[in-house]
Design an enzyme around this catalytic site. Structure first.
Site, PDB file in Angstrom:
ATOM      1  N   SER A  16      -0.073  12.301   2.545  1.00 37.03           N
ATOM      2  CA  SER A  16      -0.935  13.088   1.654  1.00 37.03           C
ATOM      3  C   SER A  16      -2.338  12.487   1.565  1.00 37.03           C
ATOM      4  O   SER A  16      -3.329  13.219   1.477  1.00 37.03           O
ATOM      5  CB  SER A  16      -0.306  13.253   0.269  1.00 37.03           C
ATOM      6  OG  SER A  16      -0.336  12.044  -0.446  1.00 37.03           O
ATOM      7  N   ASN A  17      -2.442  11.153   1.622  1.00 36.41           N
ATOM      8  CA  ASN A  17      -3.789  10.547   1.632  1.00 36.41           C
ATOM      9  C   ASN A  17      -4.533  10.914   2.911  1.00 36.41           C
ATOM     10  O   ASN A  17      -5.733  11.195   2.878  1.00 36.41           O
ATOM     11  CB  ASN A  17      -3.687   9.017   1.524  1.00 36.41           C
ATOM     12  CG  ASN A  17      -3.528   8.552   0.096  1.00 36.41           C
ATOM     13  OD1 ASN A  17      -4.480   8.552  -0.663  1.00 36.41           O
ATOM     14  ND2 ASN A  17      -2.312   8.174  -0.277  1.00 36.41           N
ATOM     15  N   LEU A  90       3.804   1.423   7.048  1.00 41.12           N
ATOM     16  CA  LEU A  90       4.671   0.379   6.505  1.00 41.12           C
ATOM     17  C   LEU A  90       4.926  -0.818   7.421  1.00 41.12           C
ATOM     18  O   LEU A  90       5.516  -1.798   6.984  1.00 41.12           O
ATOM     19  CB  LEU A  90       6.005   1.005   6.057  1.00 41.12           C
ATOM     20  CG  LEU A  90       5.841   2.109   4.992  1.00 41.12           C
ATOM     21  CD1 LEU A  90       7.188   2.632   4.532  1.00 41.12           C
ATOM     22  CD2 LEU A  90       5.032   1.612   3.792  1.00 41.12           C
ATOM     23  N   ILE A  93       0.727  -5.403  10.186  1.00 40.31           N
ATOM     24  CA  ILE A  93      -0.293  -5.293  11.235  1.00 40.31           C
ATOM     25  C   ILE A  93      -0.315  -6.599  12.038  1.00 40.31           C
ATOM     26  O   ILE A  93      -0.520  -7.678  11.479  1.00 40.31           O
ATOM     27  CB  ILE A  93      -1.681  -5.001  10.607  1.00 40.31           C
ATOM     28  CG1 ILE A  93      -1.636  -3.654   9.850  1.00 40.31           C
ATOM     29  CG2 ILE A  93      -2.777  -4.987  11.663  1.00 40.31           C
ATOM     30  CD1 ILE A  93      -1.276  -2.436  10.680  1.00 40.31           C
ATOM     31  N   ASN A 107      -6.551  -0.882   3.863  1.00 38.57           N
ATOM     32  CA  ASN A 107      -5.277  -0.361   3.382  1.00 38.57           C
ATOM     33  C   ASN A 107      -5.423   0.048   1.929  1.00 38.57           C
ATOM     34  O   ASN A 107      -6.290  -0.460   1.217  1.00 38.57           O
ATOM     35  CB  ASN A 107      -4.200  -1.459   3.494  1.00 38.57           C
ATOM     36  CG  ASN A 107      -2.841  -0.984   3.006  1.00 38.57           C
ATOM     37  OD1 ASN A 107      -2.401   0.122   3.327  1.00 38.57           O
ATOM     38  ND2 ASN A 107      -2.164  -1.806   2.210  1.00 38.57           N
ATOM     39  N   HIS A 109      -3.065   0.158  -1.531  1.00 37.78           N
ATOM     40  CA  HIS A 109      -1.792  -0.278  -2.116  1.00 37.78           C
ATOM     41  C   HIS A 109      -1.668   0.366  -3.496  1.00 37.78           C
ATOM     42  O   HIS A 109      -2.631   0.350  -4.270  1.00 37.78           O
ATOM     43  CB  HIS A 109      -1.757  -1.805  -2.214  1.00 37.78           C
ATOM     44  CG  HIS A 109      -0.424  -2.313  -2.655  1.00 37.78           C
ATOM     45  ND1 HIS A 109       0.657  -2.394  -1.796  1.00 37.78           N
ATOM     46  CD2 HIS A 109       0.025  -2.721  -3.864  1.00 37.78           C
ATOM     47  CE1 HIS A 109       1.708  -2.847  -2.471  1.00 37.78           C
ATOM     48  NE2 HIS A 109       1.357  -3.049  -3.724  1.00 37.78           N
ATOM     49  N   SER A 141      -5.306  -0.452  -5.211  1.00 36.94           N
ATOM     50  CA  SER A 141      -6.122  -1.516  -4.622  1.00 36.94           C
ATOM     51  C   SER A 141      -6.418  -1.131  -3.182  1.00 36.94           C
ATOM     52  O   SER A 141      -5.494  -0.878  -2.406  1.00 36.94           O
ATOM     53  CB  SER A 141      -5.364  -2.854  -4.629  1.00 36.94           C
ATOM     54  OG  SER A 141      -4.994  -3.223  -5.946  1.00 36.94           O
ATOM     55  N   ASP A 150      -0.673  -7.222   2.174  1.00 37.45           N
ATOM     56  CA  ASP A 150      -1.413  -7.071   0.914  1.00 37.45           C
ATOM     57  C   ASP A 150      -2.254  -8.276   0.502  1.00 37.45           C
ATOM     58  O   ASP A 150      -2.504  -8.486  -0.680  1.00 37.45           O
ATOM     59  CB  ASP A 150      -0.440  -6.722  -0.240  1.00 37.45           C
ATOM     60  CG  ASP A 150       0.409  -5.511   0.096  1.00 37.45           C
ATOM     61  OD1 ASP A 150      -0.131  -4.575   0.709  1.00 37.45           O
ATOM     62  OD2 ASP A 150       1.605  -5.504  -0.240  1.00 37.45           O
TER      63      ASP A 150
HETATM   64  C1  GAR Z   1       0.790   5.822  -1.078  1.00 38.84           C
HETATM   65  O1  GAR Z   1       1.089   5.791  -2.454  1.00 38.84           O
HETATM   66  C2  GAR Z   1       0.310   4.459  -0.631  1.00 38.84           C
HETATM   67  O2  GAR Z   1      -0.427   3.781  -1.590  1.00 38.84           O
HETATM   68  C3  GAR Z   1       1.614   3.769  -0.384  1.00 38.84           C
HETATM   69  O3  GAR Z   1       2.420   4.724   0.247  1.00 38.84           O
HETATM   70  C4  GAR Z   1       2.062   6.017  -0.260  1.00 38.84           C
HETATM   71  C5  GAR Z   1       1.857   6.942   0.920  1.00 38.84           C
HETATM   72  O4  GAR Z   1       1.695   8.246   0.482  1.00 38.84           O
HETATM   73  N1  GAR Z   1       1.440   2.599   0.421  1.00 38.84           N
HETATM   74  C6  GAR Z   1       2.133   1.468   0.228  1.00 38.84           C
HETATM   75  O5  GAR Z   1       2.997   1.364  -0.618  1.00 38.84           O
HETATM   76  C7  GAR Z   1       1.753   0.325   1.162  1.00 38.84           C
HETATM   77  N2  GAR Z   1       2.319  -0.905   0.702  1.00 38.84           N
HETATM   78  P1  GAR Z   1       1.159   9.386   1.446  1.00 38.84           P
HETATM   79  O6  GAR Z   1       1.947   9.269   2.756  1.00 38.84           O
HETATM   80  O7  GAR Z   1       1.490  10.645   0.732  1.00 38.84           O
HETATM   81  O8  GAR Z   1      -0.308   9.163   1.649  1.00 38.84           O
END
Ligand code: GAR
Length: 203
Positions: A16-17, A90, A93, A107, A109, A141, A150
């Site tokens: 979604s991001n 996930l 890197i 990234n 978080h 973050s 992280d």
């Molecule tokens: C997001 O909330 C992002 O911050 C998190 O995964 C989600 C992905 O959502 N990332 C982590 O937890 C990394 N440690 P999305 O696929 O809908 O963008």
């Protein structure tokens, strides 16, 4: 205007991001950012279809390729990628990627680092930990990426107040809204040479 910044977005799930960023930058060329490639480590990631619908080419990396980086580095170079944006990606890197893109991997978080970071802390695991601790704020973050989960220097943080009765799902919803509102903006404003030493906190 100078050449647009060319970014690759890395995802593992729904993306979604990535969707918010692609839509924003396609609709606002004046932002000077072009999403040129989507990279996923899962063939079934929902974000792949979303990117295809928007005309963004994608690459699925497999474990074996990831270990050497050959195919990935060739693709990033062929697409002339300036900046790598992790959005729910996930896998850790590897060193070759950090070295190839120094201070050019960011990234997001879904918590206020250094709290609730590290291996295994992603998605709902983070929000459950926040809930279990009884915290009344969480947030996002955005940070540079190094070879540890992280731990890269923080570029931007924003917090959101929580209600004591918020479920982990509700916390996730509040935090995701904050991600969607800010990640594209920080990526747009990020200059390649920044060191990331300055911390902004929106409270
Ligand atoms: C997001 O909330 C992002 O911050 C998190 O995964 C989600 C992905 O959502 N990332 C982590 O937890 C990394 N440690 P999305 O696929 O809908 O963008």
């Amino acid at each position: 205007m100078s050449q647009p910044k060319r970014i690759a977005i890395f995802i593992s799930g729904g993306g979604s991001n990535a969707r918010v960023m692609i839509d924003r930058f396609q609709q606002h060329p004046e932002d000077g950012v072009e999403v040129v490639l989507l990279v996923s480590n899962r063939t079934g990631a929902g974000g792949l279809l979303m990117a295809a619908e928007r005309g963004i080419p994608s690459l699925v990396v497999k474990r074996a390729d990831w270990a050497t980086g050959e195919e990935l580095l060739a693709a990033l170079s062929a697409y002339r990628v300036d900046l790598i944006v992790l959005a729910g990606f996930l896998w850790l890197i590897p060193g070759y990627l950090v070295q190839a893109y120094p201070n050019r991997i960011v990234n997001i978080h879904p918590a206020l680092l250094p709290k609730y970071g590290g291996k295994g802390m992603y998605g709902r695991h983070v929000h459950e930990a926040v809930k279990n601790a009884g915290d009344l704020e969480s947030g996002i973050s955005i940070h540079y990426v190094n070879e540890n989960y992280d731990e890269g220097s923080i570029i931007y943080q924003a917090a959101v107040r929580l209600d004591p009765e918020d479920s982990p799902e509700k916390i996730a919803e509040r935090v995701l809204r904050l991600e969607h509102g800010n990640y594209w903006r920080i990526v747009r404003d990020l200059y390649d040479a920044t060191s990331g030493s300055e911390v902004h906190r929106d409270l």
